[in-house]
Design a protein around this motif. Sequence first.
Motif, PDB file in Angstrom:
ATOM      1  N   ALA A 270       0.819  -1.214   0.000  1.00  4.86           N
ATOM      2  CA  ALA A 270       0.000   0.000   0.000  1.00  4.86           C
ATOM      3  C   ALA A 270       0.854   1.265   0.000  1.00  4.86           C
ATOM      4  N   HIS A 271       2.101   1.149   0.459  1.00  2.91           N
ATOM      5  CA  HIS A 271       2.993   2.312   0.528  1.00  2.91           C
ATOM      6  C   HIS A 271       3.663   2.601  -0.812  1.00  2.91           C
ATOM      7  N   THR A 272       3.763   1.590  -1.654  1.00  2.00           N
ATOM      8  CA  THR A 272       4.514   1.754  -2.912  1.00  2.00           C
ATOM      9  C   THR A 272       3.657   1.503  -4.140  1.00  2.00           C
ATOM     10  N   SER A 273       2.350   1.413  -3.978  1.00  2.00           N
ATOM     11  CA  SER A 273       1.473   1.137  -5.115  1.00  2.00           C
ATOM     12  C   SER A 273       1.413   2.328  -6.066  1.00  2.00           C
ATOM     13  N   LYS A 274       0.886   2.073  -7.258  1.00  2.00           N
ATOM     14  CA  LYS A 274       0.748   3.136  -8.260  1.00  2.00           C
ATOM     15  C   LYS A 274      -0.157   4.250  -7.746  1.00  2.00           C
ATOM     16  N   HIS A 275      -1.239   3.876  -7.067  1.00  2.00           N
ATOM     17  CA  HIS A 275      -2.180   4.862  -6.529  1.00  2.00           C
ATOM     18  C   HIS A 275      -1.491   5.762  -5.512  1.00  2.00           C
ATOM     19  N   THR A 276      -0.702   5.164  -4.590  1.00  2.00           N
ATOM     20  CA  THR A 276      -0.015   5.946  -3.563  1.00  2.00           C
ATOM     21  C   THR A 276       1.062   6.828  -4.174  1.00  2.00           C
ATOM     22  N   ARG A 277       1.811   6.296  -5.130  1.00  2.00           N
ATOM     23  CA  ARG A 277       2.861   7.093  -5.776  1.00  2.00           C
ATOM     24  C   ARG A 277       2.263   8.300  -6.504  1.00  2.00           C
ATOM     25  N   GLN A 278       1.105   8.089  -7.134  1.00  2.00           N
ATOM     26  CA  GLN A 278       0.443   9.196  -7.817  1.00  2.00           C
ATOM     27  C   GLN A 278       0.016  10.270  -6.822  1.00  2.00           C
ATOM     28  N   TRP A 279      -0.531   9.839  -5.679  1.00  2.00           N
ATOM     29  CA  TRP A 279      -0.960  10.799  -4.654  1.00  2.00           C
ATOM     30  C   TRP A 279       0.232  11.590  -4.140  1.00  2.00           C
ATOM     31  N   LEU A 280       1.354  10.914  -3.892  1.00  2.00           N
ATOM     32  CA  LEU A 280       2.544  11.601  -3.400  1.00  2.00           C
ATOM     33  C   LEU A 280       3.087  12.588  -4.430  1.00  2.00           C
ATOM     34  N   THR A 281       2.981  12.232  -5.701  1.00  2.00           N
ATOM     35  CA  THR A 281       3.419  13.148  -6.750  1.00  2.00           C
ATOM     36  C   THR A 281       2.583  14.414  -6.753  1.00  2.00           C
ATOM     37  N   GLU A 282       1.293  14.269  -6.475  1.00  2.99           N
ATOM     38  CA  GLU A 282       0.392  15.417  -6.453  1.00  2.99           C
ATOM     39  C   GLU A 282       0.532  16.245  -5.178  1.00  2.99           C
ATOM     40  N   HIS A 283       1.222  15.712  -4.184  1.00  4.64           N
ATOM     41  CA  HIS A 283       1.410  16.420  -2.911  1.00  4.64           C
ATOM     42  C   HIS A 283       2.904  16.447  -2.596  1.00  4.64           C
ATOM     43  N   PRO A 284       3.660  17.301  -3.240  1.00  4.51           N
ATOM     44  CA  PRO A 284       5.123  17.314  -3.078  1.00  4.51           C
ATOM     45  C   PRO A 284       5.587  17.733  -1.688  1.00  4.51           C
ATOM     46  N   GLY A 285       4.701  18.268  -0.866  1.00  3.45           N
ATOM     47  CA  GLY A 285       5.097  18.643   0.481  1.00  3.45           C
ATOM     48  C   GLY A 285       5.349  17.452   1.390  1.00  3.45           C
ATOM     49  N   VAL A 286       4.854  16.254   0.998  1.00  4.08           N
ATOM     50  CA  VAL A 286       5.043  15.046   1.806  1.00  4.08           C
ATOM     51  C   VAL A 286       6.313  14.342   1.320  1.00  4.08           C
ATOM     52  N   THR A 287       7.335  14.336   2.150  1.00  6.46           N
ATOM     53  CA  THR A 287       8.603  13.680   1.828  1.00  6.46           C
ATOM     54  C   THR A 287       8.621  12.302   2.472  1.00  6.46           C
ATOM     55  N   VAL A 288       8.920  11.276   1.688  1.00  5.34           N
ATOM     56  CA  VAL A 288       8.925   9.896   2.175  1.00  5.34           C
ATOM     57  C   VAL A 288      10.354   9.391   2.280  1.00  5.34           C
ATOM     58  N   VAL A 289      10.679   8.821   3.426  1.00  7.91           N
ATOM     59  CA  VAL A 289      11.962   8.147   3.637  1.00  7.91           C
ATOM     60  C   VAL A 289      11.647   6.677   3.877  1.00  7.91           C
ATOM     61  N   HIS A 290      12.011   5.825   2.919  1.00  8.33           N
ATOM     62  CA  HIS A 290      11.715   4.399   3.026  1.00  8.33           C
ATOM     63  C   HIS A 290      12.817   3.672   3.792  1.00  8.33           C
ATOM     64  N   THR A 291      12.414   2.690   4.585  1.00 16.21           N
ATOM     65  CA  THR A 291      13.392   1.791   5.204  1.00 16.21           C
ATOM     66  C   THR A 291      13.903   0.822   4.142  1.00 16.21           C
ATOM     67  N   PRO A 292      15.033   0.150   4.381  1.00 12.10           N
ATOM     68  CA  PRO A 292      15.506  -0.844   3.413  1.00 12.10           C
ATOM     69  C   PRO A 292      14.496  -1.983   3.255  1.00 12.10           C
ATOM     70  N   VAL A 293      14.616  -2.711   2.179  1.00  9.70           N
ATOM     71  CA  VAL A 293      13.731  -3.842   1.928  1.00  9.70           C
ATOM     72  C   VAL A 293      13.924  -4.885   3.033  1.00  9.70           C
ATOM     73  N   HIS A 294      12.825  -5.378   3.576  1.00  9.61           N
ATOM     74  CA  HIS A 294      12.814  -6.374   4.650  1.00  9.61           C
ATOM     75  C   HIS A 294      13.614  -5.915   5.858  1.00  9.61           C
ATOM     76  N   ALA A 295      13.551  -4.646   6.180  1.00 11.14           N
ATOM     77  CA  ALA A 295      14.203  -4.118   7.388  1.00 11.14           C
ATOM     78  C   ALA A 295      13.273  -3.126   8.054  1.00 11.14           C
TER      79      ALA A 295
END
Length: 351
Positions: A270-295
């Motif tokens: 749900a954090h990396t889906s196409k729908h979520t990525r599109q929403w984040l693109t439309e809201h550039p004020g939200v900065t996402v810092v992802h943890t490493p894969v499986h960490a």
Amino acid sequence: MGMLLPTMPRLDDATRAALTKIATGPTSQQRHADRARWVLALHDSGGEVRTVADTFTVSPTTVRKWTRRVAAAGVDGLQDAERSGRPLLYDDTAVRDLITLATSQPPSPAALWTHAALAAEMGERNWGVTASWVTRTLTRLQLKVHQVRGWIHRRTDPDFDTKVAAVQHVVANAALDPYPVLSLDEKTAFSVRTPVCADTCDRQGRTRREFEYVRRGTISWYGVQDVATGAVSMRRATARMDSAAFTDLLKNLQAEHGPVFTLVMDNGSAHTSKHTRQWLTEHPGVTVVHTPVHASWVNPIESVFGICVRQVLRHGVFEGTDDCDAMVQAWAERRNRSLRPVTFTWQSTPA
């Protein structure tokens, strides 16, 4: 007459009883028992430090020291004070690499890690640590490699160090950031169960719970923690925790914290889906810092989930999902009364 303590602290009945138990207990550590005897003897003698020191063949300074510590901290004053110790030999990266290694499957044919094997594998990574250092570090982290319930089969993330460093930087500097830094994740599908019979106590006063239970359904939450203050909110989730529900949560966070904030989260679907990525693109004020894969354990909110499970969920008895949620909300409200900033555990304990 022997030397008197200038200001003789008084012992209340509870402290005296606790000191007596330590001084005479067969399982007490010898150093704690000795210190308790000195304090009790000094109070019984009316404060004659020299007499007590000669009786136990210690210096008057020692007797005064432990008496004042008990007066200041009670029975806890018998414990050794923290020592600065020698300078650290290994930095936070070594501890982080040890955690990563200890939660991975050992090389075949070994079924479990040993501390010696972990030290040898760390040596292959040019750390040169000893087995005793591995033992001390894992003990502080309460990580028991001999009690494994399942391995974390993680894909190799070539950016592991870079991503962890990014999360560390954001968390460590959250108090200096003019905008909120939020740690977010889902606590999914907790099974609410009610024992068929009420709890009983045995002759020793220990609680006994019957193994039969009735299922009351499952419940999920979105956990959000303000890294700078430590404030936690557990938001009950809908039946489907999909991308639409996740972006609805992000909208709510914008309404509460403003359009600009930083979000620390893992790589869930749900954090990396196409729908979520599109929403984040439309809201550039939200900065996402992802943890490493499986960490996901790098995400601070995971520690909050662990505390909630130990203090509320694991041994709680709930009549239904609403009752369970009410208990969790009450726990979060009580926790938020004494806030402190988020820090990483491997930063707060010396290596």
